[in-house]
Design a protein around this motif. Structure first.
Motif, PDB file in Angstrom:
ATOM      1  N   ARG A  89       0.775  -1.170   0.133  1.00  0.00           N
ATOM      2  CA  ARG A  89       0.060  -0.146   0.052  1.00  0.00           C
ATOM      3  C   ARG A  89       0.890   1.236  -0.119  1.00  0.00           C
ATOM      4  NH1 ARG A  89      -4.322   0.582   4.100  1.00  0.00           N
ATOM      5  NH2 ARG A  89      -2.580  -0.696   5.597  1.00  0.00           N
ATOM      6  N   GLY A  90       0.418   2.240  -0.901  1.00  0.00           N
ATOM      7  CA  GLY A  90       1.209   3.344  -1.023  1.00  0.00           C
ATOM      8  C   GLY A  90       2.347   3.334  -2.070  1.00  0.00           C
ATOM      9  N   LEU A  91       2.573   2.198  -2.631  1.00  0.00           N
ATOM     10  CA  LEU A  91       3.494   1.987  -3.613  1.00  0.00           C
ATOM     11  C   LEU A  91       2.886   1.040  -4.535  1.00  0.00           C
ATOM     12  CD1 LEU A  91       7.098   2.540  -2.411  1.00  0.00           C
ATOM     13  CD2 LEU A  91       6.263   2.524  -4.832  1.00  0.00           C
TER      14      LEU A  91
ATOM     15  N   ASP B  11       3.549  21.311  -5.276  1.00  0.00           N
ATOM     16  CA  ASP B  11       2.745  21.080  -4.389  1.00  0.00           C
ATOM     17  C   ASP B  11       2.124  19.636  -4.549  1.00  0.00           C
ATOM     18  OD1 ASP B  11       2.853  23.599  -3.058  1.00  0.00           O
ATOM     19  OD2 ASP B  11       1.182  24.283  -3.720  1.00  0.00           O
ATOM     20  N   LEU B  12       1.611  19.281  -5.744  1.00  0.00           N
ATOM     21  CA  LEU B  12       1.093  18.044  -6.000  1.00  0.00           C
ATOM     22  C   LEU B  12       2.290  17.086  -5.663  1.00  0.00           C
ATOM     23  CD1 LEU B  12      -0.915  15.876  -7.112  1.00  0.00           C
ATOM     24  CD2 LEU B  12      -0.004  16.520  -9.384  1.00  0.00           C
ATOM     25  N   LEU B  13       3.420  17.229  -6.148  1.00  0.00           N
ATOM     26  CA  LEU B  13       4.506  16.092  -5.841  1.00  0.00           C
ATOM     27  C   LEU B  13       4.922  15.963  -4.696  1.00  0.00           C
ATOM     28  CD1 LEU B  13       6.634  16.583  -9.110  1.00  0.00           C
ATOM     29  CD2 LEU B  13       4.829  14.829  -8.883  1.00  0.00           C
ATOM     30  N   GLU B  14       4.859  16.973  -3.885  1.00  0.00           N
ATOM     31  CA  GLU B  14       5.209  17.024  -2.613  1.00  0.00           C
ATOM     32  C   GLU B  14       4.382  16.248  -1.642  1.00  0.00           C
ATOM     33  OE1 GLU B  14       6.618  19.777   1.448  1.00  0.00           O
ATOM     34  OE2 GLU B  14       6.175  20.754  -0.600  1.00  0.00           O
ATOM     35  N   ASP B  15       3.174  16.489  -1.829  1.00  0.00           N
ATOM     36  CA  ASP B  15       1.833  15.681  -1.356  1.00  0.00           C
ATOM     37  C   ASP B  15       2.136  14.152  -1.454  1.00  0.00           C
ATOM     38  OD1 ASP B  15      -0.459  15.051   0.132  1.00  0.00           O
ATOM     39  OD2 ASP B  15      -1.723  15.335  -1.972  1.00  0.00           O
ATOM     40  N   LEU B  16       2.336  13.966  -2.894  1.00  0.00           N
ATOM     41  CA  LEU B  16       2.309  12.523  -3.320  1.00  0.00           C
ATOM     42  C   LEU B  16       3.721  11.717  -2.622  1.00  0.00           C
ATOM     43  CD1 LEU B  16       1.490  12.830  -6.865  1.00  0.00           C
ATOM     44  CD2 LEU B  16      -0.035  12.025  -4.946  1.00  0.00           C
ATOM     45  N   TRP B  17       4.958  12.411  -2.517  1.00  0.00           N
ATOM     46  CA  TRP B  17       5.917  12.063  -1.691  1.00  0.00           C
ATOM     47  C   TRP B  17       5.954  11.843  -0.405  1.00  0.00           C
ATOM     48  CZ3 TRP B  17      10.278   9.540  -2.739  1.00  0.00           C
ATOM     49  CH2 TRP B  17      11.340   9.461  -1.707  1.00  0.00           C
ATOM     50  N   ARG B  18       5.332  12.763   0.420  1.00  0.00           N
ATOM     51  CA  ARG B  18       5.085  12.716   1.772  1.00  0.00           C
ATOM     52  C   ARG B  18       4.014  11.558   1.961  1.00  0.00           C
ATOM     53  NH1 ARG B  18       7.157  16.390   5.064  1.00  0.00           N
ATOM     54  NH2 ARG B  18       7.956  18.522   4.184  1.00  0.00           N
ATOM     55  N   ALA B  19       3.244  11.131   1.192  1.00  0.00           N
ATOM     56  CA  ALA B  19       2.147  10.252   1.365  1.00  0.00           C
ATOM     57  C   ALA B  19       2.589   8.887   1.973  1.00  0.00           C
ATOM     58  CB  ALA B  19       1.308   9.735   0.286  1.00  0.00           C
ATOM     59  N   PRO B  20       1.962   8.340   3.239  1.00  0.00           N
ATOM     60  CA  PRO B  20       2.460   7.114   3.674  1.00  0.00           C
ATOM     61  C   PRO B  20       2.509   6.024   2.717  1.00  0.00           C
ATOM     62  CG  PRO B  20       0.454   7.995   4.767  1.00  0.00           C
ATOM     63  CD  PRO B  20       0.614   8.762   3.526  1.00  0.00           C
ATOM     64  N   ALA B  21       3.549   4.794   2.911  1.00  0.00           N
ATOM     65  CA  ALA B  21       3.579   3.677   2.219  1.00  0.00           C
ATOM     66  C   ALA B  21       3.817   2.591   3.138  1.00  0.00           C
ATOM     67  CB  ALA B  21       4.841   3.968   1.297  1.00  0.00           C
TER      68      ALA B  21
ATOM     69  N   THR C 296       5.660  -1.109   2.436  1.00  0.00           N
ATOM     70  CA  THR C 296       6.091  -2.244   1.587  1.00  0.00           C
ATOM     71  C   THR C 296       7.098  -3.113   2.337  1.00  0.00           C
ATOM     72  OG1 THR C 296       7.780  -1.044   0.553  1.00  0.00           O
ATOM     73  CG2 THR C 296       5.624  -0.753  -0.242  1.00  0.00           C
ATOM     74  N   PRO C 297       7.500  -4.037   1.754  1.00  0.00           N
ATOM     75  CA  PRO C 297       8.696  -4.885   2.388  1.00  0.00           C
ATOM     76  C   PRO C 297       9.958  -4.100   2.844  1.00  0.00           C
ATOM     77  CG  PRO C 297       7.511  -6.245   1.010  1.00  0.00           C
ATOM     78  CD  PRO C 297       6.964  -5.101   0.742  1.00  0.00           C
ATOM     79  N   ALA C 298      10.222  -3.258   1.934  1.00  0.00           N
ATOM     80  CA  ALA C 298      11.512  -2.576   1.808  1.00  0.00           C
ATOM     81  C   ALA C 298      11.131  -1.077   1.994  1.00  0.00           C
ATOM     82  CB  ALA C 298      12.385  -2.751   0.773  1.00  0.00           C
ATOM     83  N   TYR C 299      10.097  -0.376   1.909  1.00  0.00           N
ATOM     84  CA  TYR C 299      10.017   1.058   1.748  1.00  0.00           C
ATOM     85  C   TYR C 299       8.889   1.202   2.789  1.00  0.00           C
ATOM     86  CZ  TYR C 299       9.796   5.834   0.574  1.00  0.00           C
ATOM     87  OH  TYR C 299       9.573   7.175   0.408  1.00  0.00           O
ATOM     88  N   ARG C 300       9.007   1.980   3.837  1.00  0.00           N
ATOM     89  CA  ARG C 300       7.860   2.246   4.917  1.00  0.00           C
ATOM     90  C   ARG C 300       7.725   3.658   5.358  1.00  0.00           C
ATOM     91  NH1 ARG C 300       8.731  -3.020   8.450  1.00  0.00           N
ATOM     92  NH2 ARG C 300       9.028  -4.397   6.575  1.00  0.00           N
ATOM     93  N   LYS C 301       6.652   4.531   5.224  1.00  0.00           N
ATOM     94  CA  LYS C 301       6.920   5.898   5.418  1.00  0.00           C
ATOM     95  C   LYS C 301       5.467   6.162   6.133  1.00  0.00           C
ATOM     96  CE  LYS C 301       8.599   8.871   2.725  1.00  0.00           C
ATOM     97  NZ  LYS C 301       8.653   9.822   1.731  1.00  0.00           N
ATOM     98  N   GLY C 302       5.448   6.835   7.546  1.00  0.00           N
ATOM     99  CA  GLY C 302       4.268   7.132   7.736  1.00  0.00           C
ATOM    100  C   GLY C 302       3.218   6.306   8.446  1.00  0.00           C
ATOM    101  N   VAL C 303       2.085   6.751   8.655  1.00  0.00           N
ATOM    102  CA  VAL C 303       1.454   5.234   9.006  1.00  0.00           C
ATOM    103  C   VAL C 303       0.114   5.448   8.192  1.00  0.00           C
ATOM    104  CG1 VAL C 303      -0.088   4.702  11.136  1.00  0.00           C
ATOM    105  CG2 VAL C 303       1.944   5.969  11.456  1.00  0.00           C
ATOM    106  N   LEU C 304      -0.369   4.209   7.918  1.00  0.00           N
ATOM    107  CA  LEU C 304      -1.670   3.939   7.037  1.00  0.00           C
ATOM    108  C   LEU C 304      -2.418   3.400   7.865  1.00  0.00           C
ATOM    109  CD1 LEU C 304       0.164   2.631   3.754  1.00  0.00           C
ATOM    110  CD2 LEU C 304      -1.609   4.346   3.814  1.00  0.00           C
ATOM    111  N   GLY C 305      -3.796   3.571   7.710  1.00  0.00           N
ATOM    112  CA  GLY C 305      -5.044   2.895   8.483  1.00  0.00           C
ATOM    113  C   GLY C 305      -5.360   1.756   7.855  1.00  0.00           C
ATOM    114  N   GLU C 306      -6.100   0.827   8.313  1.00  0.00           N
ATOM    115  CA  GLU C 306      -6.469  -0.225   7.943  1.00  0.00           C
ATOM    116  C   GLU C 306      -7.364  -0.249   6.835  1.00  0.00           C
ATOM    117  OE1 GLU C 306      -5.813  -3.364   8.993  1.00  0.00           O
ATOM    118  OE2 GLU C 306      -4.525  -2.480  10.361  1.00  0.00           O
TER     119      GLU C 306
END
Length: 577
Positions: free
Chosen positions: A65-67, A316-326, A328-338
């Motif tokens: 999720r997120g990727l 603004d668009l790309l920053e929002d997408l870059w900061r979005a949570p993810a 995955t097995p090798a790349y995680r960022k932020g917190v995703l809800g269920e």
């Protein structure tokens, strides 16, 4: 070097199997790669990424999720085949179409393009996007020829988040294109990488020197320089990228950028942090605000000692997408809800391809025996010359031509034997062989050789006895198809430089009244001469193009292997007169 492996030919498959077993929370294995364990929510565009093995965490480690929704994974440094990509895409499809994303390498362009065509024909809307972030591989005026390296990550992520937010397929691709247009990368290396089972690296760097402008498939750099200190390396990386800004970025001052300092495989994290401290300082001095920087291994090249720097210039668009949570097995960022309970994955459409062996005449089944003998001779020739082909390819490429040809020809021989044993005619034997070659070899040569065998088979058919004219027609058709599919022309220093004169000589000799064996002999002689003449050419296509001068005096590996094969097949024709 790679120390832990079983059969080198099985390395990529076994690595993927182990990866999937270790990451069941995120992924499930499918033919050709992996998809999200929970599937793609119904009605959502699926982003399927992919490329060769040897780049972990790209590409399988970025599924979640997120990727990416799925990843098609080929053999070591070889693109997945169109069949593998299609399999993964069908499994990942959520009902709203699929965006296929990959780095801009010839084999990936061919296979992902073919997969998109087949998916669309299946009723699965599919578009493609190739990442072109490597500034060392082509100038600003030829940005479409640039390779994709660590810039894959921010471009993949932008598209995937856009898909999760419900954008339709074409708009998701537009987001990918926007991110790609604002992404630049540049790298350096201190040693080459060694493939599983190999006893030497694909390239070497002299002591106290570094290669500048590396690729991620073991290609040598475009130049050399003195080994820098960490700060000097940072200065080179930053200065190179600040020289070329996107068209809509007037100056670095006041801009925001996603920053990736990427390790290629054997540069330790502590070393990367030493370099990054200077990268951060230099960007700050230039007035650039760094946003969520990443320092680590994101797109590797086995055990290559090297680093690359990637900047994605954010709006603004790309920053929002870059900061979005993810997650995955090798790349995680932020917190995703269920995930929402209503977001049930769509059921993949069943594969409706007919695997039955078509009826064939006795004459065509007899011809199938000759076809099998030719493929056996072809595979034996490749086995004999595999090291030589790798050595030639390594002069300016990645050195894997021999290994790829060996994988493909072996698979083609076995598939042809199985089809012949089931009573297939010449066309079906060649079609099965071509599909197997493309599937197992991947890469550019896999796609092209699959096309060659299928084209010849189409001309022969399963009902009539092959004639010299039909064989010549099939070879001419293969020549035209390879040029159309690969986009190469005579003079580009590719296999086309041999295939075109071989087809012309064969057609001319048959038209003059020669039998197939005599005509093939003349054509094989022409092929040998054409292959030798490629030593005087500079490559204008493929991975060798950025290192053109290095290849002068050495024939093209694909052209040389084709010439060897045409002579080996002539021996079979002599035996079957």
């Amino acid at each position: 070097m790679t120390r832990l492996f079983n059969d080198p030919a099985a390395f990529a498959d076994e690595a993927l199997e182990g990866f999937a077993a270790a990451h069941r929370r995120w992924v499930r294995p499918v033919t050709g790669g992996v998809v999200r364990a929970g599937g793609t929510p119904g009605g959502q565009v699926s982003v399927v990424v992919g490329g060769g093995s040897g780049h972990y965490p790209a590409f399988s480690g970025l599924v979640g999720r997120g990727l990416a929704h799925g990843a098609a994974v080929g053999n070591v440094f070889a693109s997945p085949s169109a069949a593998q990509i299609r399999s993964v895409a069908r499994a990942a499809h959520g009902g709203a179409g699929v965006l296929l994303m990959y780095g801009n390498y010839a084999g990936d362009v061919l296979h992902f393009g073919q997969a998109a065509e087949r998916l669309t024909a299946d009723g699965v809307p599919a578009l493609t996007y190739a990442v072109t972030d490597d500034v060392a591989s082509a100038g600003p005026g030829e940005a479409g020829k640039r390779r994709g390296i660590a810039g894959d990550l921010p471009v993949f992520k932008a598209a995937a988040v856009a898909a999760e937010r419900g954008l339709p397929l074409r708009e998701v691709r537009d987001v990918a294109a926007h991110a790609g247009a604002r992404t630049r990368s540049f790298g350096i290396a201190f040693s080459g990488c060694t493939l599983p089972g190999a006893d030497h690296p694909l390239f070497t760097v002299p002591a106290s020197r570094m290669a500048v402008g590396l690729g991620i498939h073991g290609e040598p750099g475009i130049g050399e320089a003195e080994l820098p200190t960490a700060d000097e390396a940072a200065e080179l990386l930053v200065a190179t990228l600040l020289k070329e800004l996107p068209e809509d970025v007037a100056a670095p001052a006041g801009q925001r950028a996603a920053v990736i300092l990427n390790g290629l495989g054997s540069v330790k994290y502590e070393e990367l942090f030493v370099v990054y401290r200077k990268v951060a300082a230099l960007l700050a001095e230039a007035g650039v605000e760094t946003v969520d920087p990443e320092v680590g291994e994101l797109v590797t090249s086995f055990d290559m000692a090297g680093v690359s720097l990637t900047l994605t210039w954010l709006d603004d668009l790309l920053e929002d997408l870059w900061r979005a949570p993810a997650d995955t097995p090798a790349y995680r960022k932020g917190v995703l809800g269920e995930p929402e309970a209503s977001a049930a994955p769509a059921t993949p459409a069943p594969d409706t391809e007919d695997e039955a062996i078509p009826a064939a005449s006795d004459a065509s089944r007899r011809a199938a025996g000759t076809v099998l003998a030719a493929l056996e001779a072809l595979a034996a020739t490749v086995d004999t010359h595999v090291d030589e082909l790798g050595r030639i390819d390594a002069v300016a490429g990645d050195g894997d031509h021999g290994i790829g040809m060996q994988r493909g020809s072996t698979a083609a021989r076995e598939a042809a034997r199985a089809a012949r044993d089931l009573g297939a005619g010449a066309a079906t034997v060649l079609a099965h062989a071509g599909d197997a070659w493309a599937d197992k070899a991947g890469g550019t040569s896999g796609a092209l050789w699959g096309t060659i065998l299928r084209s010849v088979g189409t001309a022969l058919g399963d009902q009539e006895a092959p004639t010299a004219a039909r064989v010549a027609e099939g070879v001419a058709g293969a020549s035209a198809a390879v040029q159309r599919l690969g986009g190469a022309e005579v003079g580009d220093k590719t296999m086309v430089d041999v295939l075109v004169p071989f087809a012309a000589a064969l057609t001319g000799a048959v038209a003059a009244g020669d039998g197939l064996t005599a005509a093939w002999d003349r054509a094989a002689t022409a092929a040998a001469g054409a292959a030798a003449a490629t030593a005087d050419l500079l490559p204008r296509k493929g991975r060798a193009r950025p290192h053109a001068e290095r290849s002068l005096g050495t024939p093209d590996a694909g052209a040389h292997s084709l010439a060897l094969i045409t002579r080996a097949v002539h021996g079979v024709l002599l035996d079957h007169q």
